[in-house]
Design an enzyme around this catalytic site. Structure first.
Site, PDB file in Angstrom:
ATOM      1  N   ASN A 140       0.842  -1.188   0.000  1.00  0.00           N
ATOM      2  CA  ASN A 140       0.000   0.000   0.000  1.00  0.00           C
ATOM      3  C   ASN A 140       0.883   1.246   0.000  1.00  0.00           C
ATOM      4  OD1 ASN A 140       0.817  -0.421   2.791  1.00  0.00           O
ATOM      5  ND2 ASN A 140      -0.631   1.205   3.271  1.00  0.00           N
ATOM      6  N   CYS A 155       1.900   3.416   2.121  1.00  0.00           N
ATOM      7  CA  CYS A 155       2.887   3.688   3.175  1.00  0.00           C
ATOM      8  C   CYS A 155       3.759   2.484   3.508  1.00  0.00           C
ATOM      9  CB  CYS A 155       2.184   4.166   4.430  1.00  0.00           C
ATOM     10  SG  CYS A 155       1.378   5.769   4.238  1.00  0.00           S
ATOM     11  N   GLU A 201       3.339  -0.418   4.856  1.00  0.00           N
ATOM     12  CA  GLU A 201       3.186  -1.336   5.991  1.00  0.00           C
ATOM     13  C   GLU A 201       2.399  -2.583   5.629  1.00  0.00           C
ATOM     14  OE1 GLU A 201      -0.621   1.112   6.333  1.00  0.00           O
ATOM     15  OE2 GLU A 201       1.462   1.427   5.716  1.00  0.00           O
TER      16      GLU A 201
END
Length: 574
Positions: free
Chosen positions: A276, A278, A280
């Site tokens: 995704n 970011c 994570e």
């Protein structure tokens, strides 16, 4: 499974003005000029009512009460999409994280993927793409008898579309990944050197174990397309190109993609090549995952005293409730694409994480990055991992395993093998409701909503700082903010009392402190960790490069650094 009868405390006041501002701007339900959330209590009850709506009617009151109690005092912070969208009439998704389909190497395929991405962004999803599947610049396109424009040209189109669809979302709404053996990798690495280009993308290079070996052994590295070696170069030269760019501009990040796949609990179903926005949440094509974080700063008993400790029993209970909340989210949420719905139902990925870690460490009298803090974080994450798997096994007993579950393959994975024996036996007996269970996401906005607790597992940025906020209408303003733990200490001991020596901030830490904390958490996290290794501006380049090797050797799934520079800005300033 959870105690629905725990005493519910009164709604807390906002400890700082920015928390109320964020609630008003982001999470308070207003529609057609009508305010429907008159208090934070109304927000929690709206979310709880929406998430409990799939329960049997007789179970809904107790489940709603458990959900509300978990959110009260900001103990469990559902992802922002859940807080703002659940229980409303808005046509939005409740999932924070998406990865789009494998991009076909054709005009039709690229444009169809772009349309799917636009529909997903329109519903509020952050998305990732692997651009390694698009043929390199200058290769021949037989059907059109022309030369290919390459993956970066496609990225430009996606970037403009994101800007059009999600005006105001800002930088980082999308993630672009590329394999380290793609012939256009060198252009990908420096793509954002142009400060006007790809502003809505984060960039990450997928680094393989073979490449890391080639760097260590100083051998040549092949850039390959469709089984053909297009070019050869020195592995260390390519590695230095990545390092020089991220040293100068904080991008691209690095994903240790072979480790991501080897440690993926669902490795028997898929090969992951993107995350995704970011980083994570590594996800397969059409993959999605709703998120929630347990706020450890709210679980410290007797803070700033010799008796300070974390309420581990409450932590276990909150994790169990959070698992049920997120499992329900998968069924309550809307999805832009049928394929996303199907993937969510078949794998039922969820992401329970933490926030307020650095504040909790400070409240316990430890120093972030010290051996004691590394031990504390590891033990807390181990507790969370075991509690999450126990809750998912009991949910599987109640509701059935996730449809793609393969018992033999799943039980052989490292996530299961690391569990406590009694939890492992429970999983063996009942299976699992959820394909993945834990992740550590960035929690910047929700952490501010909770009184400015430290974000995720990041250190305290500063005990007091200014944050740039976007006002209704798009104007910017600066607001003074105090760290939650520092604020609480001042409430207990007076504003003029100096903070204890163990209060350290990002500027006080070495890069090795950051890596040690990330590695301690990663052992007990199914998915990824959003974590930035802050570096001093004057760090030598050769020393900077070692950070990535240290992260790789420590077992991290990726590494992202930030060194103050002239290219990137910051929303925070001391």
């Amino acid at each position: 499974m959870y105690d629905a009868n725990q005493e519910q405390t009164s709604t807390p006041f906002f400890s700082q003005p920015i928390a109320e501002r964020i609630w008003n701007a982001k999470y308070r339900y207003n529609t057609a000029g009508e305010v429907l959330d008159n208090s934070v209590q109304d927000t929690w009850e709206r979310v709880a009512r929406g998430l409990a709506s799939i329960e049997a009617p007789s179970d809904q009151p107790a489940t709603r009460a458990a959900f509300v109690n978990a959110m009260q005092n900001f103990k469990v912070l559902p992802g922002g999409r859940i807080l703002s969208g659940c229980g409303t009439n808005r046509n939005v998704t409740l999932s924070n994280t998406f990865v789009m389909r494998t991009i076909p190497d054709s005009v039709d395929g690229i444009m169809d993927t772009l349309k799917d991405a636009a529909l997903t962004m329109q519903m509020g999803g952050g998305i990732g793409f692997d651009f390694s599947t698009i043929r390199p610049t200058g290769t021949h396109v037989r059907g059109l008898d022309c030369l290919a424009a390459g993956p970066l040209a496609a990225m430009d189109i996606f970037d403009v579309t994101c800007k059009m669809i999600v005006k105001g979302m800002g930088r980082g709404a999308m993630m672009a990944t590329m394999r380290c053996d793609h012939p256009d990798i060198e252009a990908f690495i420096v793509a954002k050197s142009d400060r006007s280009r790809l502003r809505n993308f984060n960039l990450s290079v997928m680094v393989t174990d073979a490449f890391m070996d080639a760097v260590a052994e100083d051998t040549t590295w092949n850039l390959v397309w469709d089984g053909t070696v297009m070019r050869r170069l020195r592995a260390r030269d390519l590695w230095n190109n990545i390092m020089k760019q991220t040293y100068a501009a904080a991008e691209p990040g690095v994903l240790f993609i072979d480790r991501i796949n080897a440690q993926n609990p669902l490795r028997y179903l898929e090969t992951i090549s993107a995350t995704n926005s970011c980083a994570e949440q590594p996800l397969p094509p059409y993959g999605t995952c709703p998120l929630a974080s347990v706020n450890l700063a709210q679980l410290v008993l007797s803070p700033f005293t010799p008796d300070a400790r974390l309420d581990v029993a409450q932590l276990r209970n909150l994790v169990r409730v959070a698992v049920r909340m997120l499992d329900n989210t998968l069924d309550v949420s809307r999805y832009a694409l049928d394929a996303q719905w199907e993937q969510a139902q078949n794998q039922r990925r969820i992401g329970v994480g933490v926030t307020g870690v650095a504040d909790a460490i400070a409240m316990l009298g430890a120093r972030y990055g010290s051996s004691k803090s590394v031990f504390l974080l590891g033990s807390w994450m181990q507790t969370i991992q075991n509690a999450a798997y126990q809750a998912s096994a009991l949910l599987a007993k109640e509701r059935g395993v996730f449809p793609s579950y393969n018992a033999d393959a799943h039980l052989a994975g490292p996530s299961i093998q690391n569990l406590d024996p009694d939890v492992r036996e429970l999983v063996r007996k009942h299976g699992l409701r959820n394909g993945t269970l834990t992740t550590i996401a960035p929690t910047g906005t929700t952490s501010m909503f909770a009184g400015n607790v430290s974000s995720g597992i990041e250190p305290i940025f500063s005990t007091s700082f200014s944050r740039v906020v976007t006002n209704p209408g798009g104007s910017k303003s600066s607001e003074r903010v105090m760290d939650y733990a520092a604020w609480q200490f001042s409430q207990m001991h007076g504003a003029d009392t100096p903070l204890p020596d163990n209060f350290v901030t990002a500027a006080d830490l070495s890069p090795q402190d950051h890596v040690a904390m990330q590695a301690a958490a990663q052992k007990w996290v199914d998915s990824g960790i959003s974590k930035t290794v802050n570096c001093p501006e004057n760090i030598a380049f050769d020393e900077f490069k070692t950070i990535y090797h240290e992260a790789y050797d420590a077992g991290c799934k990726g590494c992202t650094t930030y060194r103050p520079n002239n290219v990137t800005g910051s929303v925070l300033s001391v």
